[in-house]
Design a protein around this motif. Structure first.
Motif, PDB file in Angstrom:
ATOM      1  N   LYS A  70       0.809  -1.217   0.000  1.00 19.13           N
ATOM      2  CA  LYS A  70       0.000   0.000   0.000  1.00 19.13           C
ATOM      3  C   LYS A  70       0.850   1.278   0.000  1.00 19.13           C
ATOM      4  O   LYS A  70       0.310   2.372  -0.141  1.00 19.13           O
ATOM      5  N   PHE A  71       2.162   1.122   0.194  1.00 20.07           N
ATOM      6  CA  PHE A  71       3.035   2.292   0.179  1.00 20.07           C
ATOM      7  C   PHE A  71       2.903   3.021  -1.157  1.00 20.07           C
ATOM      8  O   PHE A  71       2.692   2.396  -2.198  1.00 20.07           O
ATOM      9  N   THR A  72       3.070   4.341  -1.116  1.00 18.70           N
ATOM     10  CA  THR A  72       3.077   5.110  -2.363  1.00 18.70           C
ATOM     11  C   THR A  72       4.331   4.772  -3.164  1.00 18.70           C
ATOM     12  O   THR A  72       5.297   4.212  -2.625  1.00 18.70           O
ATOM     13  N   LEU A  73       4.323   5.096  -4.437  1.00 19.48           N
ATOM     14  CA  LEU A  73       5.484   4.835  -5.286  1.00 19.48           C
ATOM     15  C   LEU A  73       6.710   5.553  -4.746  1.00 19.48           C
ATOM     16  O   LEU A  73       7.818   4.992  -4.724  1.00 19.48           O
ATOM     17  N   HIS A  74       6.529   6.780  -4.276  1.00 22.57           N
ATOM     18  CA  HIS A  74       7.644   7.558  -3.727  1.00 22.57           C
ATOM     19  C   HIS A  74       8.278   6.839  -2.537  1.00 22.57           C
ATOM     20  O   HIS A  74       9.508   6.710  -2.468  1.00 22.57           O
ATOM     21  N   PHE A 117      23.070   2.029   0.720  1.00 18.78           N
ATOM     22  CA  PHE A 117      23.677   1.601   1.986  1.00 18.78           C
ATOM     23  C   PHE A 117      24.572   0.378   1.761  1.00 18.78           C
ATOM     24  O   PHE A 117      25.713   0.329   2.224  1.00 18.78           O
ATOM     25  N   ILE A 118      24.065  -0.594   1.011  1.00 20.97           N
ATOM     26  CA  ILE A 118      24.836  -1.812   0.728  1.00 20.97           C
ATOM     27  C   ILE A 118      26.040  -1.504  -0.150  1.00 20.97           C
ATOM     28  O   ILE A 118      27.156  -2.000   0.094  1.00 20.97           O
ATOM     29  N   ILE A 119      25.841  -0.668  -1.178  1.00 17.31           N
ATOM     30  CA  ILE A 119      26.957  -0.275  -2.052  1.00 17.31           C
ATOM     31  C   ILE A 119      28.050   0.404  -1.238  1.00 17.31           C
ATOM     32  O   ILE A 119      29.246   0.139  -1.422  1.00 17.31           O
ATOM     33  N   GLY A 120      27.638   1.288  -0.323  1.00 16.47           N
ATOM     34  CA  GLY A 120      28.603   2.005   0.515  1.00 16.47           C
ATOM     35  C   GLY A 120      29.395   1.085   1.417  1.00 16.47           C
ATOM     36  O   GLY A 120      30.615   1.227   1.556  1.00 16.47           O
ATOM     37  N   LEU A 177      12.814   3.821  -0.139  1.00 19.00           N
ATOM     38  CA  LEU A 177      13.313   2.698   0.656  1.00 19.00           C
ATOM     39  C   LEU A 177      14.259   1.815  -0.152  1.00 19.00           C
ATOM     40  O   LEU A 177      15.299   1.368   0.348  1.00 19.00           O
ATOM     41  N   ILE A 178      13.919   1.579  -1.415  1.00 14.80           N
ATOM     42  CA  ILE A 178      14.788   0.768  -2.288  1.00 14.80           C
ATOM     43  C   ILE A 178      16.134   1.437  -2.475  1.00 14.80           C
ATOM     44  O   ILE A 178      17.195   0.794  -2.367  1.00 14.80           O
ATOM     45  N   GLY A 201      20.705  16.219   2.319  1.00 15.44           N
ATOM     46  CA  GLY A 201      20.955  17.069   1.169  1.00 15.44           C
ATOM     47  C   GLY A 201      21.259  16.230  -0.059  1.00 15.44           C
ATOM     48  O   GLY A 201      20.770  15.126  -0.211  1.00 15.44           O
ATOM     49  N   GLY A 202      22.127  16.762  -0.941  1.00 17.35           N
ATOM     50  CA  GLY A 202      22.467  16.053  -2.167  1.00 17.35           C
ATOM     51  C   GLY A 202      21.444  16.275  -3.262  1.00 17.35           C
ATOM     52  O   GLY A 202      20.462  17.006  -3.086  1.00 17.35           O
ATOM     53  N   VAL A 203      21.655  15.631  -4.420  1.00 17.18           N
ATOM     54  CA  VAL A 203      20.681  15.759  -5.512  1.00 17.18           C
ATOM     55  C   VAL A 203      19.415  14.975  -5.202  1.00 17.18           C
ATOM     56  O   VAL A 203      18.393  15.142  -5.858  1.00 17.18           O
ATOM     57  N   LYS A 204      19.472  14.107  -4.217  1.00 19.62           N
ATOM     58  CA  LYS A 204      18.390  13.262  -3.722  1.00 19.62           C
ATOM     59  C   LYS A 204      18.337  11.938  -4.488  1.00 19.62           C
ATOM     60  O   LYS A 204      18.609  11.867  -5.684  1.00 19.62           O
ATOM     61  N   THR A 205      17.974  10.901  -3.759  1.00 22.64           N
ATOM     62  CA  THR A 205      17.975   9.542  -4.300  1.00 22.64           C
ATOM     63  C   THR A 205      17.011   9.368  -5.463  1.00 22.64           C
ATOM     64  O   THR A 205      17.341   8.734  -6.470  1.00 22.64           O
ATOM     65  N   ILE A 206      15.817   9.930  -5.338  1.00 22.37           N
ATOM     66  CA  ILE A 206      14.819   9.757  -6.393  1.00 22.37           C
ATOM     67  C   ILE A 206      15.219  10.514  -7.650  1.00 22.37           C
ATOM     68  O   ILE A 206      14.916  10.091  -8.765  1.00 22.37           O
ATOM     69  N   THR A 207      15.904  11.637  -7.475  1.00 24.24           N
ATOM     70  CA  THR A 207      16.407  12.383  -8.636  1.00 24.24           C
ATOM     71  C   THR A 207      17.317  11.503  -9.477  1.00 24.24           C
ATOM     72  O   THR A 207      17.176  11.421 -10.705  1.00 24.24           O
ATOM     73  N   LEU A 208      18.256  10.834  -8.816  1.00 23.99           N
ATOM     74  CA  LEU A 208      19.175   9.943  -9.522  1.00 23.99           C
ATOM     75  C   LEU A 208      18.426   8.797 -10.185  1.00 23.99           C
ATOM     76  O   LEU A 208      18.684   8.464 -11.347  1.00 23.99           O
ATOM     77  N   LEU A 209      17.484   8.196  -9.456  1.00 21.54           N
ATOM     78  CA  LEU A 209      16.735   7.056  -9.989  1.00 21.54           C
ATOM     79  C   LEU A 209      15.916   7.443 -11.215  1.00 21.54           C
ATOM     80  O   LEU A 209      15.882   6.704 -12.213  1.00 21.54           O
TER      81      LEU A 209
END
Length: 458
Positions: free
Chosen positions: A231-235, A247-250, A240-241, A320-328
């Motif tokens: 039921k979570f929104t797409l955002h 986190f794992i890549i880091g 979360l993904i 901050g940053g460009v944001k995770t969703i921006t990159l995706l």
């Protein structure tokens, strides 16, 4: 132009100027004799106030010894204001005073948390405050189990609260021993508690609300957690993904690249190496705490950290940053272009073209400003400073992280002012700042359509 609206500030301008006013007031308060233990130049005060309000963590002075208890309280309040956002704090004060939240204020709050509409915004504000205070207080109590035995009840509790707020707001300031968390590099409680606070703060207000609503509904209706997640929104799903993926890549990247580096984690056992790698994977996403010397990292590790800092956290969060969703969105957009698709789809949902264009604009502006700053700073820094270290600190500033290789300490006044501007841009947002300080909005007549003519790209 409508004379009724001429001269009035737009919501974007109010938010941008609100941060400027907060920074200015904070810098004055930090200059007061009651706030400092000795001499403090105004540029150092301005730098610290900007860093705190923009939840960055950079400092040209030792915060633990330069500021008195009063000064540290001012710093903590600036971090809290910067983390929540200027408009949320103003709205909270109005609510405490029993004032009505006007339509204009609702629009401002919606824009501050990246909400597309202002329906239910007052209810959301109450939730944000409740969540924030709950997480910060619980974090402080857990951290206190380590700091109270070391500093005593008074100092221990205050330092625990300061560190909890700084972690949750992704600020990276500490008032411990002037070495961030290096003395506590292998302390499980402080490290894990800090990581959890940083991660939650980096999710974003709307994600908290969505998770709370869906799980709360599942509990009330006695349905499964799996169904609640669906039921979570797409955002929320994408945030979360991306959070888990980065986190794992880091962790893997930091562990692999620093495994044999005796100046960082080379002499630790595997369990401790994983702990330190996990902490820096989390902290690089805009928190700014560190448990090993950043200047001692391998070149490849610095490049990895730059990537993590540049991406940052979720939109509408403390990060901050460009944001995770921006990159995706950009990555998915490029994949769609390569496959020859006319639309961008994620989880059987179509992403609007305007969202992709905005993501590209944010990404381009961040890159352009970062490289322009590198040119300016390299002309105003100690000649012995490596350009990669300077770029590391630049990305750390515009992404409001606060990690440093020490390059900031080698900058002259021009370089320091440049860093101040980068921290401000990073917190308010590059696009937001550009729109806010645009002297006059461009006039565009959409009824006029010009003839098309193609150009060669690529």
């Amino acid at each position: 132009m409508n004379t009724k609206t001429k001269g009035k500030l737009s919501p974007t301008q109010i938010i941008a100027l609100g941060f400027v006013i907060t920074i200015f007031i904070g810098s004055i308060l930090l200059m007061l004799p009651i706030s400092r233990t000795g001499e403090l130049s105004y540029i150092d005060s301005l730098f610290t106030a900007t860093s705190a309000t923009c939840v960055t963590g950079h400092s040209t002075v030792d915060v633990a010894t330069t500021f008195t208890l009063f000064g540290q309280i001012i710093l903590m309040l600036l971090i809290q204001i910067g983390g929540l956002g200027f408009m949320l704090v103003v709205a909270l004060i109005l609510m405490w005073l029993g004032k009505k939240i006007t339509l204009k204020n609702r629009i401002l709050i919606s824009q501050a948390v990246n909400k597309n509409d202002f329906e239910g915004v007052v209810k959301l504000l109450r939730k944000i405050i409740k969540y924030t205070l709950t997480f910060e207080l619980f974090g402080a109590l857990i951290i206190a189990t380590r700091l109270v035995p070391e500093y005593g009840w008074g100092q221990g509790l205050f330092k625990s609260l300061f560190h909890s707020i700084s972690s949750f707001c992704n600020a990276g300031f500490d008032i411990l021993k002037g070495e961030s968390l290096v003395p506590y590099a292998l302390d499980r409680i402080i490290n894990i508690t800090s990581m959890i606070l940083i991660m939650i703060g980096g999710l974003g207000f709307l994600v908290w609300d969505d998770i709370s609503n869906c799980i709360g509904k599942a509990i009330r209706e006695k349905t499964s957690l799996k169904r609640a997640i669906k039921k979570f929104t797409l955002h929320t799903k994408l945030v979360l993904i991306m959070q888990i993926t980065l986190f794992i890549i880091g962790i893997i990247g930091f562990l692999f690249l620093e495994y044999n580096n005796n100046l960082t984690i080379g002499n630790m056992n595997l369990e401790d190496k994983i702990l330190v790698s996990s902490f820096h994977s989390t902290s690089a996403r805009t928190a700014g705490f560190f448990t090993v010397d950043m200047a001692s990292l391998n070149t490849a590790t610095k490049l990895l950290m730059i990537f993590l800092m540049f991406v940052g956290g979720a939109s509408g969060s403390m990060a901050g940053g460009v944001k995770t969703i921006t990159l995706l969105v950009i990555v998915c957009g490029f994949i769609s272009i390569i496959k020859g698709k006319k639309s961008i789809t994620i989880f059987k949902k179509t992403i609007p073209k305007e969202t992709f264009e905005k993501a590209c604009a944010v990404f381009f502006f961040m890159i352009a400003i970062s490289y322009l700053s590198l040119g300016i700073i390299m002309c105003n820094i100690n000649s012995e400073t490596v350009s990669l270290d300077a770029f590391f600190d630049i990305i750390s500033s515009i992404a409001t992280v606060g990690l440093s290789t020490g390059a900031i300490n080698n900058m002259n006044m021009v370089g320091i002012i440049n860093i101040i501007l980068l921290m401000y841009l990073g917190r308010v947002g590059t696009i937001t700042t550009a729109v806010a300080f645009m002297l006059e909005k461009p006039k565009e007549n959409e009824s006029i359509i010009y003839a098309k003519e193609d150009v060669i790209v690529g």
